[in-house]
Motif scaffolding. Structure first.
Motif, short mmCIF file in Angstrom:
data_model
loop_
_atom_site.label_atom_id
_atom_site.label_comp_id
_atom_site.label_asym_id
_atom_site.label_seq_id
_atom_site.Cartn_x
_atom_site.Cartn_y
_atom_site.Cartn_z
N ARG A 5 0.83 -1.21 0.00
CA ARG A 5 0.00 0.00 0.00
C ARG A 5 0.87 1.26 0.00
NH1 ARG A 5 -4.41 1.97 4.55
NH2 ARG A 5 -4.63 4.05 3.69
N GLU A 6 1.88 1.30 0.84
CA GLU A 6 2.78 2.45 0.89
C GLU A 6 3.50 2.65 -0.45
OE1 GLU A 6 2.92 4.79 3.27
OE2 GLU A 6 1.24 3.63 4.08
N ASP A 7 3.91 1.56 -1.08
CA ASP A 7 4.57 1.65 -2.37
C ASP A 7 3.63 2.19 -3.45
OD1 ASP A 7 6.80 0.60 -1.14
OD2 ASP A 7 6.56 -1.41 -2.00
N VAL A 8 2.38 1.74 -3.42
CA VAL A 8 1.39 2.23 -4.39
C VAL A 8 1.14 3.72 -4.16
CG1 VAL A 8 -1.06 2.11 -5.05
CG2 VAL A 8 0.27 0.01 -4.79
N LEU A 9 0.97 4.12 -2.92
CA LEU A 9 0.75 5.54 -2.62
C LEU A 9 1.94 6.39 -3.04
CD1 LEU A 9 -1.06 5.22 0.81
CD2 LEU A 9 -2.02 6.16 -1.31
N ALA A 10 3.15 5.89 -2.84
CA ALA A 10 4.35 6.62 -3.26
C ALA A 10 4.38 6.77 -4.78
CB ALA A 10 5.61 5.92 -2.76
N LEU A 11 4.03 5.70 -5.51
CA LEU A 11 4.00 5.78 -6.97
C LEU A 11 2.95 6.80 -7.43
CD1 LEU A 11 5.04 4.59 -9.69
CD2 LEU A 11 3.09 3.04 -9.57
N LEU A 12 1.76 6.75 -6.84
CA LEU A 12 0.71 7.69 -7.21
C LEU A 12 1.15 9.13 -6.95
CD1 LEU A 12 -2.37 5.74 -5.84
CD2 LEU A 12 -1.86 6.18 -8.25
N GLN A 13 1.85 9.35 -5.86
CA GLN A 13 2.30 10.69 -5.50
C GLN A 13 3.44 11.19 -6.38
OE1 GLN A 13 0.95 12.84 -3.20
NE2 GLN A 13 2.40 14.31 -4.01
N ASN A 14 4.36 10.31 -6.73
CA ASN A 14 5.59 10.73 -7.39
C ASN A 14 5.60 10.62 -8.92
OD1 ASN A 14 6.86 11.42 -4.93
ND2 ASN A 14 7.20 9.24 -4.55
N GLU A 15 4.82 9.71 -9.45
CA GLU A 15 4.75 9.57 -10.91
C GLU A 15 3.96 10.76 -11.45
OE1 GLU A 15 5.54 8.40 -14.45
OE2 GLU A 15 6.25 7.14 -12.83
N PRO A 32 -1.98 8.22 -23.15
CA PRO A 32 -1.24 8.71 -21.98
C PRO A 32 -1.73 10.09 -21.57
CG PRO A 32 0.06 9.06 -23.96
CD PRO A 32 -1.20 8.37 -24.39
N PHE A 33 -1.65 10.36 -20.27
CA PHE A 33 -2.02 11.67 -19.72
C PHE A 33 -1.06 12.03 -18.61
CE2 PHE A 33 -6.21 10.37 -21.29
CZ PHE A 33 -6.66 11.54 -21.87
N ALA A 34 -0.80 13.32 -18.48
CA ALA A 34 -0.20 13.84 -17.26
C ALA A 34 -1.33 13.86 -16.22
CB ALA A 34 0.34 15.25 -17.49
N TYR A 35 -0.98 13.67 -14.96
CA TYR A 35 -2.01 13.68 -13.92
C TYR A 35 -1.49 14.33 -12.65
CZ TYR A 35 0.19 9.92 -11.23
OH TYR A 35 1.05 9.18 -10.47
N ALA A 36 -2.43 14.65 -11.79
CA ALA A 36 -2.12 15.12 -10.44
C ALA A 36 -2.85 14.20 -9.47
CB ALA A 36 -2.57 16.57 -10.26
N TRP A 37 -2.21 13.88 -8.36
CA TRP A 37 -2.78 13.02 -7.31
C TRP A 37 -3.01 13.90 -6.08
CZ3 TRP A 37 -5.06 8.64 -6.06
CH2 TRP A 37 -4.93 8.11 -4.78
N ASP A 38 -4.20 13.87 -5.52
CA ASP A 38 -4.52 14.70 -4.36
C ASP A 38 -4.59 13.91 -3.06
OD1 ASP A 38 -6.94 13.35 -4.43
OD2 ASP A 38 -8.14 15.11 -4.91
N GLY A 39 -4.15 12.66 -3.11
CA GLY A 39 -4.21 11.80 -1.93
C GLY A 39 -5.39 10.86 -1.95
N ALA A 65 -3.23 2.65 -15.87
CA ALA A 65 -2.01 1.87 -15.62
C ALA A 65 -0.87 2.83 -15.35
CB ALA A 65 -1.68 0.97 -16.81
N LEU A 66 -0.08 2.52 -14.31
CA LEU A 66 1.11 3.29 -13.96
C LEU A 66 2.25 2.32 -13.72
CD1 LEU A 66 -1.35 4.63 -11.81
CD2 LEU A 66 0.36 6.38 -12.06
N GLY A 67 3.46 2.82 -13.89
CA GLY A 67 4.63 2.00 -13.60
C GLY A 67 5.13 1.27 -14.83
N THR A 68 5.82 0.18 -14.57
CA THR A 68 6.42 -0.62 -15.64
C THR A 68 5.84 -2.03 -15.58
OG1 THR A 68 8.21 -1.51 -14.27
CG2 THR A 68 8.58 0.66 -15.30
N ALA A 69 6.20 -2.83 -16.54
CA ALA A 69 5.72 -4.22 -16.58
C ALA A 69 6.21 -5.02 -15.37
CB ALA A 69 6.15 -4.90 -17.87
N ARG A 70 7.29 -4.56 -14.74
CA ARG A 70 7.83 -5.27 -13.57
C ARG A 70 7.41 -4.67 -12.25
NH1 ARG A 70 13.66 -7.58 -15.28
NH2 ARG A 70 12.83 -8.70 -17.06
N ASP A 71 6.74 -3.54 -12.30
CA ASP A 71 6.23 -2.89 -11.08
C ASP A 71 5.02 -2.08 -11.49
OD1 ASP A 71 5.83 -1.87 -8.58
OD2 ASP A 71 7.64 -0.65 -8.54
N VAL A 72 3.90 -2.76 -11.65
CA VAL A 72 2.71 -2.15 -12.25
C VAL A 72 1.64 -1.90 -11.20
CG1 VAL A 72 1.60 -4.34 -12.87
CG2 VAL A 72 1.11 -2.29 -14.19
#
Length: 140
Positions: A5-15, A32-39, A65-72
């Motif tokens: 969960r923490e890893d997913v939240l970090a990806l959502l916040q930082n990607e 593809p889209f640029a996005y903003a995450w508000d928590g 979909a976010l991330g890569t094929a090895r960390d999706v």
């Protein structure tokens, strides 16, 4: 599960970019889209006449979909449309962080994507436990 969960939240916040899939009766659409995450939600801006908007207005759910094929991370989300002139101060600040800020690009609409289900995995060994959110609630 807590670490995932923490890893997913970090990806959502930082990607900053995602792939959004929608569909109509004829065929799927992936862009593809640029996005903003508000928590709590992902926010994108797109042209109000886009195929993505038409599909989401008619179909209900979107898949992100976010991330890569090895960390999706896959997010099934409910879209909500936001007229730029009706956006509250917080949403306007999110819009300003995106390339298609309505103050600079006419004819756009905001789309807030509220996650309902999130799947995440890094390898085949994590496939069994990939569900990290169900019905909008984080798993324990």
């Amino acid at each position: 599960m807590a670490q995932r969960r923490e890893d997913v939240l970090a990806l959502l916040q930082n990607e900053r970019h995602l792939w959004l899939a929608s569909a109509d009766a004829d065929r799927p659409h992936l862009v593809p889209f640029a996005y903003a995450w508000d928590g709590a939600c992902l926010t994108i801006l797109t042209r109000r006449t886009s195929r993505t908007v038409r599909n989401l207005q008619g179909g209900g759910l979107a898949r992100v979909a976010l991330g890569t094929a090895r960390d999706v991370v896959l997010v099934d989300a409910e879209p909500e449309f936001i007229e730029p002139e009706e956006a509250d101060e917080r949403t306007s600040a999110l819009f300003a962080s995106l390339p298609m800020d309505p103050r600079r690009v006419p004819g756009v609409i905001g789309v807030r994507l509220r996650p309902q289900r999130i799947l995440a995995w890094r390898s085949l060994s994590e496939m069994r436990d990939r569900l990290v959110m169900r019905d909008g609630t984080w798993m324990a």
